[in-house]
Design a protein around this motif. Structure first.
Motif, PDB file in Angstrom:
ATOM      1  N   LEU A  47      74.515 -81.745  22.320  1.00 27.96           N
ATOM      2  CA  LEU A  47      74.569 -81.387  20.905  1.00 27.96           C
ATOM      3  C   LEU A  47      75.346 -82.489  20.208  1.00 27.96           C
ATOM      4  O   LEU A  47      76.502 -82.754  20.542  1.00 27.96           O
ATOM      5  N   LYS A  48      74.705 -83.154  19.255  1.00 28.96           N
ATOM      6  CA  LYS A  48      75.352 -84.231  18.506  1.00 28.96           C
ATOM      7  C   LYS A  48      75.507 -83.776  17.064  1.00 28.96           C
ATOM      8  O   LYS A  48      74.550 -83.356  16.429  1.00 28.96           O
ATOM      9  N   VAL A  49      76.737 -83.866  16.557  1.00 30.98           N
ATOM     10  CA  VAL A  49      77.026 -83.519  15.175  1.00 30.98           C
ATOM     11  C   VAL A  49      77.642 -84.755  14.516  1.00 30.98           C
ATOM     12  O   VAL A  49      78.624 -85.306  15.012  1.00 30.98           O
ATOM     13  N   CYS A  50      77.042 -85.173  13.425  1.00 26.32           N
ATOM     14  CA  CYS A  50      77.470 -86.382  12.734  1.00 26.32           C
ATOM     15  C   CYS A  50      77.663 -86.065  11.250  1.00 26.32           C
ATOM     16  O   CYS A  50      76.784 -85.480  10.623  1.00 26.32           O
ATOM     17  N   VAL A  51      78.807 -86.440  10.706  1.00 29.86           N
ATOM     18  CA  VAL A  51      79.121 -86.183   9.299  1.00 29.86           C
ATOM     19  C   VAL A  51      79.455 -87.515   8.633  1.00 29.86           C
ATOM     20  O   VAL A  51      80.293 -88.264   9.133  1.00 29.86           O
ATOM     21  N   GLY A  52      78.798 -87.781   7.518  1.00 31.96           N
ATOM     22  CA  GLY A  52      79.034 -89.026   6.796  1.00 31.96           C
ATOM     23  C   GLY A  52      79.587 -88.766   5.410  1.00 31.96           C
ATOM     24  O   GLY A  52      79.748 -87.628   4.982  1.00 31.96           O
TER      25      GLY A  52
END
Length: 91
Positions: A47-52
């Motif tokens: 599970l990859k969670v990325c916030v920009g």
């Protein structure tokens, strides 16, 4: 009631698609504001969670909790990099 628990009750439920990829736009109006999302992770997958912070002066951060709101993993980005976590989901 703990503020996190109160906010988590109204988490937006997300469904992972057949490609197991999902992009969710969000808007943070002020420092300290949080968006909550709930999902069911897929077993034996990552599970990859990325916030920009596209166009924002705020530093992005992400925290992934379990169903008891215990922190699994968290990360903080910078003004020029995303905050990203990758979690190995096992049976």
């Amino acid at each position: 009631m703990d503020a996190r628990l109160q906010e988590a009750r109204f988490a937006r439920k997300l469904e992972l698609g057949p490609s197991f990829g999902l992009s969710v736009p969000g808007t943070i109006q002020r420092a300290g504001q949080r968006d909550w999302f709930q999902l069911q992770a897929v077993r034996d997958a990552n599970l990859k969670v990325c916030v920009g912070n596209i166009g924002s002066p705020l530093v992005p951060s992400v925290t992934v909790y379990d169903t008891d709101l215990k922190t699994i993993l968290s990360a903080e980005g910078t003004l020029t990099t995303n905050a990203e976590v990758i979690i190995q989901v096992r049976a």
